[in-house]
Design an enzyme around this catalytic site. Structure first.
Site, PDB file in Angstrom:
ATOM      1  N   CYS A   1       0.894  -1.103   0.034  1.00 59.56           N
ATOM      2  CA  CYS A   1      -0.003  -0.027   0.184  1.00 59.56           C
ATOM      3  C   CYS A   1       0.920   1.254   0.018  1.00 59.56           C
ATOM      4  O   CYS A   1       0.326   2.434  -0.331  1.00 59.56           O
ATOM      5  CB  CYS A   1      -0.957   0.105   1.169  1.00 59.56           C
ATOM      6  SG  CYS A   1      -2.078  -1.316   1.506  1.00 59.56           S
TER       7      CYS A   1
ATOM      8  N   HIS B   1      -3.571   7.105   3.365  1.00 57.60           N
ATOM      9  CA  HIS B   1      -3.903   5.876   2.685  1.00 57.60           C
ATOM     10  C   HIS B   1      -5.165   5.319   3.094  1.00 57.60           C
ATOM     11  O   HIS B   1      -5.495   5.353   4.453  1.00 57.60           O
ATOM     12  CB  HIS B   1      -2.841   4.631   3.392  1.00 57.60           C
ATOM     13  CG  HIS B   1      -3.256   3.407   2.729  1.00 57.60           C
ATOM     14  ND1 HIS B   1      -3.696   3.032   1.637  1.00 57.60           N
ATOM     15  CD2 HIS B   1      -3.344   2.202   3.433  1.00 57.60           C
ATOM     16  CE1 HIS B   1      -3.980   1.723   1.467  1.00 57.60           C
ATOM     17  NE2 HIS B   1      -3.802   1.169   2.590  1.00 57.60           N
TER      18      HIS B   1
ATOM     19  N   ASN C   1     -10.230   0.019   0.343  1.00 57.02           N
ATOM     20  CA  ASN C   1      -8.670  -0.179   0.373  1.00 57.02           C
ATOM     21  C   ASN C   1      -8.289  -0.564  -0.854  1.00 57.02           C
ATOM     22  O   ASN C   1      -8.497  -1.878  -1.266  1.00 57.02           O
ATOM     23  CB  ASN C   1      -8.246  -0.958   1.377  1.00 57.02           C
ATOM     24  CG  ASN C   1      -6.876  -0.950   1.651  1.00 57.02           C
ATOM     25  OD1 ASN C   1      -5.899  -0.438   0.749  1.00 57.02           O
ATOM     26  ND2 ASN C   1      -6.142  -1.490   2.553  1.00 57.02           N
TER      27      ASN C   1
END
Length: 317
Positions: A110, A244, A274
């Protein structure tokens, strides 16, 4: 001399699945998912490939920047897994753009977009590039266990891209890693060698949610503090924070640890979930296309992911 972003683009699959859609085959509910994660829906690949998403995002960014693909000196893709082990996703995207410049992938999970920006900086500082393309593309729907209600509801698929040229936008960055396969991992395919004695593990994402939560909150707050101090910036000087988009509770807890005004945080997790390294560039493109980014504004980015990796960066738009 480092870089500046001159164009953004993004792409997502056409198929959208709501929490209620998932509740049809999982023991969960819209209320449970929404209140614990902030997610209401996510895009998932059906007939689209990751290469399709990456190429579409790349073309959108090139158009937004007014850049001909032939002007690019490199293509860097951040992805956990492309459509092929080899060639890299970047190589296939470059082919689809009709170019033959340097192209390679990086995998920082990520944190990949920030890692890619930091990596690209070196090529500009060394005079090896005048323009470059970064694409962050992830198909997390292909890597989660759709029988595991604790993890599959969290993720979605998307791609985001930026075109870079020589400039002085980068003010500070920090990256870190902690090799940890116990908290978050996705085992690889082992093949069928008749000589191998290795135990075949399920090829799905495994995550210890509580440990990831603790790591994430600390990583986000520490990362932002570090880059602001390095850049000599006070919290109130940050115009936009792009965190994020992993979990709304993680973001909110990190916000309380920092002195950056809460109305500076940009969040779109409710519609995407996500999307790993694609989270920040997709959000960046949405803000750019909406005309909400003004020249000279200060943007802070922070991410964490499997590895375990962290990345934080401050740039001037």
């Amino acid at each position: 001399m480092n870089f500046k972003i001159i164009g953004t683009g993004s792409a997502r699959p056409a198929c959208v699945k709501t929490n209620n859609d998932l509740a049809e085959f999982l023991d969960t509910s819209d209320e449970w998912i929404r209140t614990r994660t902030g997610i209401e829906e996510r895009h998932v690949c059906q007939d689209e490939t990751l290469t399709d998403l990456a190429t579409a995002a790349a073309k959108a960014a090139l158009e937004n920047s007014g850049t001909d693909p032939q002007e690019l000196d490199f293509v860097i893709c951040s992805t956990i897994r492309g459509d092929y082990i080899t060639p890299s996703l970047a190589c296939v995207v470059a082919r689809n753009l009709g170019i033959h410049c340097m192209a390679f992938d990086i995998n920082a999970a990520c944190s990949g977009f920030i890692y890619a920006l930091d990596c690209a900086t070196g090529y500009f500082e060394r005079g090896r590039a005048k323009k470059g393309l970064i694409v962050s593309a992830e198909a997390m729907s292909k890597m989660v266990d759709w029988h595991d209600r604790a993890t599959c509801v969290l993720f979605g698929d998307a791609a985001g891209a930026v075109v870079l040229e020589q400039g002085d936008s980068l003010l500070a960055s920090t990256l870190s890693s902690d090799g940890n396969t116990e908290v978050l991992s996705i085992p690889h395919v082992n093949g069928n060698s008749p000589f191998s004695d290795s135990k075949e593990e399920p090829h799905y994402l495994y995550m210890n949610g509580q440990e990831v939560y603790k790591f994430a909150v600390n990583a986000m707050s520490t990362g932002l503090t570090t880059v602001m101090e390095e850049a000599g910036l006070a919290p109130e000087q940050i115009d936009h924070v792009f965190p994020h988009q992993a979990n709304i509770r993680i973001i909110q807890t990190a916000m309380r640890k920092l002195k950056i005004p809460h109305d500076r945080y940009r969040i779109n997790i409710s519609h995407y979930g996500n999307t790993s390294s694609a989270c920040i560039p997709v959000l960046l493109d949405e803000m750019n296309q909406a005309g909400k980014l003004q020249r000279g504004q200060i943007i802070a980015m922070t991410a964490f992911g499997g590895g375990l990796t962290t990345g934080a960066m401050v740039i001037r738009w």
